[in-house]
Design a protein around this motif. Sequence first.
Motif, PDB file in Angstrom:
ATOM      1  N   ASP A 130       9.679  16.845  47.014  1.00 44.21           N
ATOM      2  CA  ASP A 130       8.971  17.913  46.324  1.00 44.21           C
ATOM      3  C   ASP A 130       9.920  18.680  45.406  1.00 44.21           C
ATOM      4  OD1 ASP A 130       6.270  17.765  47.490  1.00 44.21           O
ATOM      5  OD2 ASP A 130       7.331  18.153  49.356  1.00 44.21           O
ATOM      6  N   TYR A 131       9.369  19.152  44.311  1.00 44.09           N
ATOM      7  CA  TYR A 131      10.186  19.915  43.374  1.00 44.09           C
ATOM      8  C   TYR A 131      10.660  21.199  44.058  1.00 44.09           C
ATOM      9  CZ  TYR A 131      11.806  21.506  38.845  1.00 44.09           C
ATOM     10  OH  TYR A 131      12.607  21.883  37.803  1.00 44.09           O
ATOM     11  N   PRO A 132      11.926  21.566  43.892  1.00 40.83           N
ATOM     12  CA  PRO A 132      12.438  22.774  44.546  1.00 40.83           C
ATOM     13  C   PRO A 132      11.568  23.988  44.259  1.00 40.83           C
ATOM     14  CG  PRO A 132      14.233  21.558  43.537  1.00 40.83           C
ATOM     15  CD  PRO A 132      12.967  20.868  43.115  1.00 40.83           C
TER      16      PRO A 132
ATOM     17  N   LEU B  67      13.911  19.684  32.142  1.00 35.43           N
ATOM     18  CA  LEU B  67      14.648  20.778  31.518  1.00 35.43           C
ATOM     19  C   LEU B  67      14.060  22.078  32.049  1.00 35.43           C
ATOM     20  CD1 LEU B  67      14.912  19.565  27.815  1.00 35.43           C
ATOM     21  CD2 LEU B  67      16.821  19.933  29.381  1.00 35.43           C
ATOM     22  N   GLU B  68      14.892  22.914  32.603  1.00 28.16           N
ATOM     23  CA  GLU B  68      14.411  24.148  33.235  1.00 28.16           C
ATOM     24  C   GLU B  68      14.741  25.346  32.357  1.00 28.16           C
ATOM     25  OE1 GLU B  68      14.551  22.985  37.956  1.00 28.16           O
ATOM     26  OE2 GLU B  68      16.176  24.218  37.126  1.00 28.16           O
TER      27      GLU B  68
ATOM     28  N   PRO C 218      12.929  37.905  35.931  1.00 31.27           N
ATOM     29  CA  PRO C 218      12.363  38.219  37.255  1.00 31.27           C
ATOM     30  C   PRO C 218      10.976  38.824  37.110  1.00 31.27           C
ATOM     31  CG  PRO C 218      14.625  38.994  37.082  1.00 31.27           C
ATOM     32  CD  PRO C 218      14.213  38.573  35.708  1.00 31.27           C
ATOM     33  N   GLY C 219      10.090  38.437  38.014  1.00 30.78           N
ATOM     34  CA  GLY C 219       8.741  38.979  38.001  1.00 30.78           C
ATOM     35  C   GLY C 219       8.474  39.815  39.223  1.00 30.78           C
ATOM     36  N   LYS C 220       7.253  40.257  39.335  1.00 30.66           N
ATOM     37  CA  LYS C 220       6.868  41.069  40.477  1.00 30.66           C
ATOM     38  C   LYS C 220       6.356  40.180  41.595  1.00 30.66           C
ATOM     39  CE  LYS C 220       7.609  45.316  39.012  1.00 30.66           C
ATOM     40  NZ  LYS C 220       8.526  46.217  39.727  1.00 30.66           N
TER      41      LYS C 220
ATOM     42  N   ARG D 246      12.810  32.922  38.200  1.00 37.50           N
ATOM     43  CA  ARG D 246      12.086  31.668  38.312  1.00 37.50           C
ATOM     44  C   ARG D 246      12.423  30.763  37.140  1.00 37.50           C
ATOM     45  NH1 ARG D 246       7.065  32.746  37.110  1.00 37.50           N
ATOM     46  NH2 ARG D 246       7.576  34.795  36.263  1.00 37.50           N
ATOM     47  N   VAL D 247      12.029  29.507  37.254  1.00 37.61           N
ATOM     48  CA  VAL D 247      12.267  28.550  36.169  1.00 37.61           C
ATOM     49  C   VAL D 247      10.953  27.875  35.809  1.00 37.61           C
ATOM     50  CG1 VAL D 247      14.656  28.112  36.833  1.00 37.61           C
ATOM     51  CG2 VAL D 247      12.844  26.671  37.756  1.00 37.61           C
TER      52      VAL D 247
END
Length: 854
Positions: free
Chosen positions: A62-64, A561-562, A567-569, A579-580
């Motif tokens: 699974d994708y990280p 490509l990330e 940063p979000g809430k 996040r990426v």
Amino acid sequence: MLRLALKTLRYRKGGFLASLIALFVGAVVVQGCGGLLETGIRANVKAERLAAAPVVVTGSQDYPGHAVGTATDPMTERVLLDENLVDVVAKVPGVAAAVPDISVPITGLADRPADAFGHGWSSAALSPYKLVAGAKPTASGEVVVDSTTAKRLGVRPGERLKASVRGISHEFRVSGIAESRIATQSVLLFSDGEATRLYDRPGKIDDIGVLAAPGTDPAKLANAIDDAVADRGAQVLHGDDRGVAEFPDAISGKQNLIPVAGAFGGLSTMVAIFVVGSTVGMLMQQRRREMALLRTTGVTPGQLRRMVMAETFVIALLAAGLSLVPGAAFGHFMYDILVEQDLIPGEMIFIQGFIPQLAGFGATLFAALAAAFIASRRVSKVRPTEAMADATLQTRWISPIRMILAFLFLGGATALAIVTASVMTGPIAASTAGPAAMLWAVGVALVSPGLCRWLAALLRWPVGWFTGLSGRLAMLNASVRKVRLASAVIPIMLATGLATALIYLQTSQDDANSRMFADGLKADAVVSSQSEALPPSLVDTLSRLPQVAGASASVSSEARLETVLDPGKGDNDTTAARRVRPSRIDLQGVTASGARQTIGHPTVQGDYGRLTGDSIVLPTDVLDDSGKAVGDRVRLRWGNGEATTMTVVGSFTPPRGFDYAMVPATELLPRTTTGVLQQILVKAKPGVSSSDLKAAVAKAAGGVPGVVVVDRAEATVAHAESDESGRVASFLLAAVVVGYAVIALINSLIVATAERRSEFALQRLIGSTRGQVMWMMSVEALVTALVGIVLGTGVAAGSLVPFGLALDGSVLPSGPAWIYLTIVGTAVALTFVTILFPTSVALRAKPVEAAVAP
């Protein structure tokens, strides 16, 4: 009403058989496709070499950032475990032993290509393997061979055995022969130290086989281990799921099978519903006089509808029961084809449970009952005194529900066509172009009576001019009985349109892929091996040849490509972690010293010669969209889950829709599942002929088992022939969908023609000869085929034109013209046979008897 329905079926054997065939075939097709989808979703693989381990710990694909087992876009290469995880697992209560396992690709045995794997001797307990001769390996250079492979090679303990590991030749002394009652793969068992050296993944392992303490429940043990290795990038498997750790190809097979089965199931279900609905609707139309007569004798509208629904339900129930065994067999048949063509691994277990069976039954039953209800609704609401006349005319076809559905389907098809042409690029455009063909087909079918009327009017004078009185009579029939003409035209349109669209979608993709490969190949020779493994050192060997201007490794993979987001809430208005946003991109591993000479796309900025270490060359549009420039750094997550910050050292312009990035082959190879180099590209120096280059390269690579050297033209042809997976899936889908439509065509036309016995008899009673009736029906068959082909071609064009614009800007599909001519010729031939044969049978009866026959 049920009793009356059963009695009615006894005296309408033709209609009963037609409905039964349509429902039966529809249920079989939907069940088979549902079985493929269930197989892909479950992705069960029977454990062989790990069969003695009730629990297996392997790397999560699974994708990280996704919970284990929830990602829909998993990693494409095998994700490895940290070897220190073995101690963590060993300490879990109930674990008797935690055995690390690694798989070393063995690409050659005794100077012959081979498909085998090497493992450490300690992992022999996971099968288990037991010695039947000799001794276990204790030192470097010793190996135990499985009994099947030893017998095939004719080796015994004490003899020497040559084995290639990732294309690199080694020689070992056979210390023993081992046997397993379960494992079927060819296996070499080395000492643990030797296996680790050959594995060449420092600090990493493939998986951990867990041997449980006596009396331990595997499911509970798996849960306990899962708690212990949480957030360590591991996945804990037990039961049938263990085989995924042993056969990682099942993961990619799952990703291949689910979309293929989904496309199969979606299109097949729509076709099944549509064909069943139109068949049942046609049969109801033929019974309008009968139902009108029932209305005049006092039968209420509700009683009439209940009788029709009861008849249909009985037929659907019988068809569903008959389809259970053939449905499973059909699903397994398609599964075998996909396995044979290497689209999915044969280790995946085919599963078809009750859900696909319910889906097949439900889809066909819904279509049949809905069609029966709609068809009987109008005649049941007509006044008894008007019913007989209305049944004779059969001219009204427009209804609010029909127009709403037609608007929705045609609107949806138009939207998909616009999206395909203006938003999509490259082969991915097929994901919207394919469904558009089905929406066009359904939308056109819903308005087909009106379209048939216009087309019949357009053909009326030219056809009548060339065919005489019988032809003019046929055109009058087509103009007046537009509903009946539409019922015959729809299956032809469906078969022609879908066959043309699905086949040319694939041929256009194949042609674009071949052009892309040829345009990107500047090399004069391509070196490969029958074992699909070349020693990496061969690149330098070839580059030093006096005939060679440059040589480059060629390795393929996928990555992301990330883009790092702010940063979000998170929950409770707390600031969440950074996040990426991942963006999938294909990777091509190359050698910096030979890339410029062998790659057909020159750099726009930078230089391929700088592709060393953590560097990357990106497509210009990807670079522009990301706001990066040459010299900037980007975050790349390799196919095996590792993330690296890469420096952009150049940009280039690949063909539209075929974006890929280039990275050093030395960085990409260790991050692929096998680490095997499959191809080397070689460019000749000026003045060196192709034959001289091939001879020099073949001589230098002569020590590699099964080495193959081809020129650019041969490599292009081989590339086109090797890309079988998409081609097989598309052609199989076309065969399933179009095959069902052809069955519906034959079914509909035979029933529709046989129903006209009294009409033919009346013509003969007023003076028409048998030949004149046959000629009239021949003209009707020609008109029916022409109208169906015109509508089908329009359906295909609605899908192919937007796809061509998205693929390469062309409005015409790529592919041989004979495909379309074959489709059209088959449609015409089937139409003539299925109309003229029942006509000939109907004309054998005496006119007086046929005129009064029911």
